[in-house]
Design an enzyme around this catalytic site. Structure first.
Site, PDB file in Angstrom:
ATOM      1  N   HIS A   1      48.483  50.915  54.910  1.00  0.00           N
ATOM      2  CA  HIS A   1      48.575  49.886  55.940  1.00  0.00           C
ATOM      3  C   HIS A   1      48.174  48.516  55.387  1.00  0.00           C
ATOM      4  O   HIS A   1      48.811  47.497  55.677  1.00  0.00           O
ATOM      5  CB  HIS A   1      47.648  50.219  57.114  1.00  0.00           C
ATOM      6  CG  HIS A   1      48.011  51.452  57.864  1.00  0.00           C
ATOM      7  ND1 HIS A   1      47.260  52.603  57.790  1.00  0.00           N
ATOM      8  CD2 HIS A   1      49.031  51.725  58.722  1.00  0.00           C
ATOM      9  CE1 HIS A   1      47.803  53.527  58.567  1.00  0.00           C
ATOM     10  NE2 HIS A   1      48.881  53.020  59.139  1.00  0.00           N
TER      11      HIS A   1
ATOM     12  N   GLY B   1      56.236  50.904  56.327  1.00  0.00           N
ATOM     13  CA  GLY B   1      56.152  51.710  55.120  1.00  0.00           C
ATOM     14  C   GLY B   1      57.357  52.607  54.943  1.00  0.00           C
ATOM     15  O   GLY B   1      57.914  53.137  55.907  1.00  0.00           O
TER      16      GLY B   1
ATOM     17  N   GLN C   1      62.026  56.584  60.338  1.00  0.00           N
ATOM     18  CA  GLN C   1      61.565  55.576  61.290  1.00  0.00           C
ATOM     19  C   GLN C   1      62.063  54.192  60.886  1.00  0.00           C
ATOM     20  O   GLN C   1      62.539  53.415  61.719  1.00  0.00           O
ATOM     21  CB  GLN C   1      60.040  55.578  61.353  1.00  0.00           C
ATOM     22  CG  GLN C   1      59.446  54.447  62.173  1.00  0.00           C
ATOM     23  CD  GLN C   1      57.935  54.505  62.192  1.00  0.00           C
ATOM     24  OE1 GLN C   1      57.357  55.244  62.971  1.00  0.00           O
ATOM     25  NE2 GLN C   1      57.290  53.731  61.335  1.00  0.00           N
TER      26      GLN C   1
END
Length: 283
Positions: free
Chosen positions: A37, A149, A155
């Site tokens: 992150h 990411g 996704q």
């Protein structure tokens, strides 16, 4: 760094930046942040003048028997890390703020086909929840750039398609997966693993690398390779969900050697579901 928990306060801050001609990069997260992150924040800072990070455990993307209530929430540590990495604002909305009428009557966004494959096949409604919350956050923040990411390859593909289909003027940036020294992809859910499972977990990416080697060596019997890889996962202590050799273009199962490919995989170690992928750089 400011921590804001209301949409009005966030929009007021964004308006000031916009009046000053500043650009905005956005990193949506569910918190319990790790180095992956923080790497997104690093990249975001190179793409725009200001960086906004959201922390929101989104109930819409969790299934009935999934880990919504046990999902780790570490807001204080997350904010410290984000401050250290130079985020400008952390947005921390509540479910009541994001879904004031409740989930049952919430308008949703769904990306067909892409959202039905792979993880979408085994986690009904998951990607509907992802695309809906990301769309809503995009409408609130209206960023110039958003960073995601590459570990969540499907996704990322869904978000990119949603942005195209809904004509959102946002540059979607994919950031390489951060890995531990033993090649396990960093994930908030890795904390669920027992010591024994943590030692087993890197086998998933090892098997993906072996698949890539076989494909690059000229083995194009993709369905057979998938079955062999599933058996390898079982032998390594996993319960496979899927391992699919797919076309990068639409994530459908690859059928010919000319397609650029990505191998997508999900498997369980005990009660922990691990996902990963590997891109085939050549055809």
């Amino acid at each position: 760094m400011n921590i804001l928990n209301s949409i009005d306060a966030l929009r007021a801050q964004i308006s000031i930046w916009r009046r000053n001609g500043e650009t905005i990069a956005f990193v949506p997260t569910m918190g319990n942040l790790h180095q992956g992150h923080l790497r997104l924040v690093e990249v975001a800072k190179t793409k725009a003048d200001r960086v906004i990070v959201s922390i929101f455990v989104n109930p819409m993307q969790f299934g009935k028997n999934e880990d919504l209530h046990s999902y780790p929430r570490t807001l204080e540590a997350d904010c410290q890390g984000l401050s250290d990495y130079g985020a400008d604002v952390v947005f921390t909305p509540t479910p009541e703020m994001m879904y004031p009428r409740g989930l049952d009557v919430q308008t949703y966004v769904e990306v067909p086909i892409l959202g039905d494959l792979h993880c979408g096949a085994s986690r009904a409604g998951h990607f509907r929840g992802v695309s809906t919350i990301v769309c809503k956050l995009f409408n609130i923040v209206q960023p110039d750039v958003a960073c995601f990411g590459l570990k969540d390859y499907q996704q990322l593909a869904i978000i990119r398609q949603m942005v195209i289909d809904l004509s959102m003027p946002i540059d979607i940036v994919g950031v390489q997966t951060e890995r531990a020294e033993d090649d396990l992809a960093l994930s908030s859910r890795n904390g669920y693993l027992t010591a024994e499972q943590r030692a087993q977990a890197p086998a998933l990416f090892k098997i993906l690398k072996q698949l890539r080697t076989q494909i690059l060596a000229g083995n194009h019997n993709y369905r057979q390779l998938e079955q062999q890889a599933k058996q390898q996962l079982i032998d390594a202590g996993f319960t496979p969900d899927y391992i699919d050799i797919s076309a990068q273009s639409d994530l459908a199962l690859a059928t010919n050697k000319e397609q650029k490919k990505v191998v997508l995989a999900a498997a369980w170690l005990g009660n922990t579901r691990i996902i990963d992928n590997i891109v085939i750089e050549e055809v």
